[in-house]
Enzyme design. Structure first.
Site, short mmCIF file in Angstrom:
data_model
loop_
_atom_site.label_atom_id
_atom_site.label_comp_id
_atom_site.label_asym_id
_atom_site.label_seq_id
_atom_site.Cartn_x
_atom_site.Cartn_y
_atom_site.Cartn_z
N ARG A 117 74.20 71.62 65.52
CA ARG A 117 73.44 70.48 66.04
C ARG A 117 72.26 70.93 66.91
O ARG A 117 72.11 72.12 67.23
CB ARG A 117 74.38 69.56 66.83
CG ARG A 117 75.41 68.87 65.95
CD ARG A 117 76.45 68.14 66.78
NE ARG A 117 75.85 67.15 67.65
CZ ARG A 117 76.51 66.55 68.65
NH1 ARG A 117 77.77 66.87 68.90
NH2 ARG A 117 75.90 65.66 69.39
N ASP A 162 51.72 55.30 53.38
CA ASP A 162 52.96 55.33 52.61
C ASP A 162 52.87 56.23 51.38
O ASP A 162 53.61 56.05 50.42
CB ASP A 162 53.36 53.92 52.19
CG ASP A 162 52.35 53.27 51.24
OD1 ASP A 162 51.27 53.86 51.04
OD2 ASP A 162 52.65 52.18 50.72
N ALA A 183 49.42 49.36 58.30
CA ALA A 183 49.74 48.08 58.91
C ALA A 183 50.77 47.27 58.12
O ALA A 183 51.22 46.22 58.57
CB ALA A 183 48.47 47.25 59.07
N GLN A 225 45.29 45.67 63.01
CA GLN A 225 44.83 44.65 62.06
C GLN A 225 45.64 43.39 62.32
O GLN A 225 46.80 43.29 61.96
CB GLN A 225 45.03 45.13 60.61
CG GLN A 225 44.48 44.15 59.58
CD GLN A 225 44.85 44.53 58.14
OE1 GLN A 225 45.75 45.34 57.92
NE2 GLN A 225 44.16 43.94 57.19
N LYS A 250 57.67 50.34 57.44
CA LYS A 250 57.77 51.15 56.23
C LYS A 250 57.35 52.59 56.46
O LYS A 250 58.03 53.53 56.01
CB LYS A 250 56.92 50.53 55.12
CG LYS A 250 56.89 51.34 53.85
CD LYS A 250 56.21 50.63 52.71
CE LYS A 250 54.74 50.42 52.92
NZ LYS A 250 54.05 49.92 51.71
N THR A 306 42.64 45.30 51.82
CA THR A 306 42.41 46.69 52.22
C THR A 306 41.05 46.91 52.88
O THR A 306 40.94 47.70 53.84
CB THR A 306 42.55 47.61 50.99
OG1 THR A 306 41.79 47.07 49.91
CG2 THR A 306 44.01 47.73 50.57
N ASN A 366 57.20 51.54 48.32
CA ASN A 366 57.37 50.11 48.62
C ASN A 366 58.83 49.69 48.62
O ASN A 366 59.16 48.63 49.14
CB ASN A 366 56.61 49.27 47.59
CG ASN A 366 55.12 49.43 47.73
OD1 ASN A 366 54.54 49.15 48.78
ND2 ASN A 366 54.47 49.90 46.67
N ARG A 402 59.67 44.79 51.15
CA ARG A 402 60.51 45.19 50.02
C ARG A 402 61.44 46.35 50.37
O ARG A 402 62.38 46.65 49.61
CB ARG A 402 59.63 45.54 48.82
CG ARG A 402 58.90 44.34 48.23
CD ARG A 402 57.83 44.76 47.25
NE ARG A 402 58.37 45.49 46.12
CZ ARG A 402 57.62 46.18 45.26
NH1 ARG A 402 56.31 46.23 45.41
NH2 ARG A 402 58.18 46.81 44.25
N SER A 445 95.99 82.21 74.66
CA SER A 445 96.04 81.07 73.75
C SER A 445 96.68 79.85 74.41
O SER A 445 97.62 79.97 75.20
CB SER A 445 96.85 81.43 72.50
OG SER A 445 96.22 82.47 71.79
#
Length: 452
Positions: A319, A108, A13, A78, A25, A84, A230, A18, A409
């Site tokens: 790709r 994280d 959550a 939350q 994050k 926590t 963080n 930072r 070509s």
């Protein structure tokens, strides 16, 4: 013995202010996968397992990522960030359903492993009420210390509150915990918020367990495994650790990495036998490279399949949606996208092949381009087996070049070329033969689209 059921609650959550990013994050990537996906993939997925992810308000993207990685994941919001323990209780609905083991992890910490989660559950089978993951920090400053007496964990002391003797302890709290599921809710609900921030800290569970006369233990792991992210600098540090793991695993499996420190891999890369990767190669998610293939320097491959003994690069960009057949050769400054190149195809230099199917043993000369986009839609180019496309040719899709056909070509091909035919269409001739009308049609469509 009957297997124990489990519930893993992943706390995801945090806003991650930072990180200086508008992206949550836990959605930042390490080795081509989000931080959250690494943790979810490590969580138990066996029979009797449940998974709950606690997210913040308006974090629909985090919920979507959780469901993408683990369709069995439940998400809980939350609404307020009050610590926590408060975050864990956001998943109360899942907890009250009952599980033998309750694990609390963080979204994280991408380097944590399934083996560590399994080790944390082991003491619960022996009667422990709580297992806390710890690590010996090279520099413990700022970490909560794990205070152990007679082999039992008696407290987690935050650095600011620790005595001089306690600050000398290098065994630190990683934050990850495993609870006896039958006692977990009662323990967590006893956690109070009598602290400077008025928040509910999960670390207080150790004192509560001790006061209840129950047992808390420490499970140790390496510092790298519990790196929390963080900042962007910490993200880069975790990437470095993950890349070192992936490179070592690849080499242990028989892949030749000539300069391993320069090669970047994704966690899901699949290698065959006797693959060689030259320096400065980037391999993104969704790539498989078959036996004997060689990836030359400065190539970039994402979501593609490379066949046996194929050769890619140097300086090639492969790709998403590309499939290279056995023995195919993709040379320098060649780009492919959503293209199937069958066995033995050669595209050796300075070409773009997109939205195409190229038959076996065809040769595309330098500067060949499949012109797949008309400004509105993508179109397909089909090239038959054994065809030869001369240098500096443009194939204006939708178009089919027949089996064994020869394109001279410098040609601009706007019409299908039959099998074994010779096609030589210079740009001026092509305009007289209908290219100008096609151009006017596209301009008219563009004008109509703009007026809408």
């Amino acid at each position: 013995m009957t297997a124990r059921s489990s519930l893993t609650v992943v706390l995801a959550a945090g806003e991650g202010t930072r990180m200086r990013s508008s992206q949550p994050k836990v959605l930042h990537p390490v080795a081509g996968q989000s931080l959250l996906s690494h943790v979810l993939n490590a969580a138990d997925a066996g029979e009797g397992s449940q998974l709950a992810v606690v997210i913040g308000p308006d974090h629909d993207a985090v919920a979507a990522e959780a469901r993408r990685v683990r369709p069995d994941a439940q998400t809980f919001v939350q609404r307020e960030r009050l610590g926590t323990a408060h975050a864990v209780l956001a998943a109360r609905e899942a907890i009250v359903r009952g599980a033998d083991d309750l694990l609390v992890a963080f979204g994280d910490t991408p380097l944590i492993s399934a083996e560590t989660f399994a080790r944390m559950r082991a003491p619960l089978r022996q009667g422990a009420a709580l297992a806390v993951l710890g690590f010996n920090a090279a520099d413990p400053t700022g970490y909560g210390r794990l205070v152990v007496e007679n082999g039992r964990l008696v407290a987690i002391r935050e650095h600011a509150d620790a005595s001089t003797d306690e600050r000398a302890i290098t065994l630190c709290n990683a934050g990850v915990m495993a609870f006896d599921g039958k006692a977990a809710l009662a323990i967590i609900e006893k956690i109070g918020n009598a602290n400077a921030k008025g928040e509910y800290y999960l670390t207080d569970a150790v004192t509560i367990v001790r006061d209840l006369g129950l047992e808390a233990v420490v499970i140790e792991t390496g510092e790298d495994e519990v790196r929390g992210i963080n900042t962007k600098a910490q993200l880069a540090e975790a990437e470095a650790v993950m890349q070192a793991r992936l490179r070592r695993a690849a080499m242990d499996a028989g892949v030749t990495l000539i300069a391993p420190e320069t090669v970047y891999l994704a966690t899901d890369t699949i290698f065959g036998k006797d693959v060689t990767i030259e320096p400065f190669v980037v391999i993104g998610p969704g790539v498989s490279i078959a036996d004997g293939a060689v990836i030359h320097s400065f190539s970039h491959i994402v979501e593609a399949k490379v066949g046996k003994k194929a050769s890619v690069g140097p300086y090639a960009r492969i790709r998403p949606g590309t499939s290279l057949g056995d023995g195919a050769r993709i040379g320098n400054f060649v780009e492919t996208k959503a293209a199937t190149l069958e066995a033995g195809v050669k595209v050796n230099h300075l070409s773009y092949v997109g939205d195409a199917h190229v038959g076996a043993n065809s040769n595309l000369g330098a500067g060949t381009i499949t012109c797949n986009y008309d400004g509105f839609s993508k179109h397909k180019t089909l090239i038959g087996e054994g065809a030869f496309i001369g240098s500096n040719s443009s194939l204006v899709a939708p178009v089919t070049i027949g089996k064994g056909a020869y394109v001279g070509s410098g040609s601009v091909i706007t019409k299908d070329v039959p099998d074994d035919a010779l096609a030589v269409e210079r740009s001026q001739q092509t305009i007289r033969d209908g290219g100008a009308a096609r151009y006017r049609e596209i301009k008219t469509r563009a004008k109509a689209q703009k007026e809408k």
